[in-house]
Design a protein around this motif. Sequence first.
Motif, PDB file in Angstrom:
ATOM      1  N   TRP A  42      35.936  38.209  32.232  1.00 26.54           N
ATOM      2  CA  TRP A  42      35.283  38.424  30.938  1.00 26.54           C
ATOM      3  C   TRP A  42      34.998  39.904  30.784  1.00 26.54           C
ATOM      4  CZ3 TRP A  42      34.033  34.615  27.314  1.00 26.54           C
ATOM      5  CH2 TRP A  42      34.339  33.311  27.704  1.00 26.54           C
ATOM      6  N   LEU A  43      35.353  40.453  29.624  1.00 26.46           N
ATOM      7  CA  LEU A  43      35.148  41.871  29.348  1.00 26.46           C
ATOM      8  C   LEU A  43      34.310  42.023  28.082  1.00 26.46           C
ATOM      9  CD1 LEU A  43      38.847  42.986  29.857  1.00 26.46           C
ATOM     10  CD2 LEU A  43      36.997  43.274  31.474  1.00 26.46           C
ATOM     11  N   SER A  44      33.372  42.954  28.136  1.00 26.98           N
ATOM     12  CA  SER A  44      32.577  43.325  26.967  1.00 26.98           C
ATOM     13  C   SER A  44      32.664  44.841  26.846  1.00 26.98           C
ATOM     14  CB  SER A  44      31.127  42.876  27.120  1.00 26.98           C
ATOM     15  OG  SER A  44      30.353  43.312  26.026  1.00 26.98           O
ATOM     16  N   SER A  45      33.218  45.324  25.763  1.00 30.68           N
ATOM     17  CA  SER A  45      33.448  46.758  25.561  1.00 30.68           C
ATOM     18  C   SER A  45      34.274  47.343  26.705  1.00 30.68           C
ATOM     19  CB  SER A  45      32.127  47.513  25.432  1.00 30.68           C
ATOM     20  OG  SER A  45      31.385  47.022  24.357  1.00 30.68           O
ATOM     21  N   GLY A  46      35.225  46.571  27.217  1.00 30.51           N
ATOM     22  CA  GLY A  46      36.110  47.037  28.266  1.00 30.51           C
ATOM     23  C   GLY A  46      35.546  46.974  29.663  1.00 30.51           C
ATOM     24  N   VAL A  47      34.315  46.476  29.809  1.00 28.91           N
ATOM     25  CA  VAL A  47      33.666  46.402  31.114  1.00 28.91           C
ATOM     26  C   VAL A  47      33.582  44.942  31.549  1.00 28.91           C
ATOM     27  CG1 VAL A  47      31.536  46.879  32.378  1.00 28.91           C
ATOM     28  CG2 VAL A  47      32.319  48.471  30.621  1.00 28.91           C
ATOM     29  N   ALA A  48      33.917  44.661  32.809  1.00 27.56           N
ATOM     30  CA  ALA A  48      33.828  43.296  33.319  1.00 27.56           C
ATOM     31  C   ALA A  48      32.378  42.845  33.360  1.00 27.56           C
ATOM     32  CB  ALA A  48      34.450  43.205  34.709  1.00 27.56           C
ATOM     33  N   VAL A  49      32.104  41.661  32.810  1.00 27.42           N
ATOM     34  CA  VAL A  49      30.753  41.101  32.759  1.00 27.42           C
ATOM     35  C   VAL A  49      30.809  39.649  33.204  1.00 27.42           C
ATOM     36  CG1 VAL A  49      29.966  42.640  30.900  1.00 27.42           C
ATOM     37  CG2 VAL A  49      31.018  40.443  30.330  1.00 27.42           C
TER      38      VAL A  49
END
Length: 140
Positions: A42-49
């Motif tokens: 899962w990515l949020s703004s390109g960051v894995a979360v």
Amino acid sequence: MPDGFDSPETWPFECLRCLYVWEEEFVVRRLTDNHGNEVEIWLSSGVAVPPPRSGTCCPRCGAYRVTSFPSGYLAHHPELVPAPEPEPEPLFVPVIQPGSRPAERSPLPGRLLVALGLPLAAFVGYELFANLVHPARPHH
């Protein structure tokens, strides 16, 4: 070599503490490795979360008592979406030009003077009264 694809997902949430409703955009990267194992990233703004179903925090009050709706739910129920909050007023920061005098300081508020002055006046008044009525007697 792993095989996979990305898909965008919008998750609507509601805080069960303050009843704030919001949506978050995610990209789900689904991968399959050479052994057939499937993995979701899962990515949020390109960051894995972490996945949104695990431990989402309310951006307004910080509570973790959050529920999610099915994707697209808020598009069919616009009455649940809160009106946007007004932008806060910018703070006024005075700019002092070189060579100019800074503004005079404002006097202390009257309440502060009363809060400090009344007890001091009472103490001084009592001491004066006590010394006038019962003057100190010399010891023999």
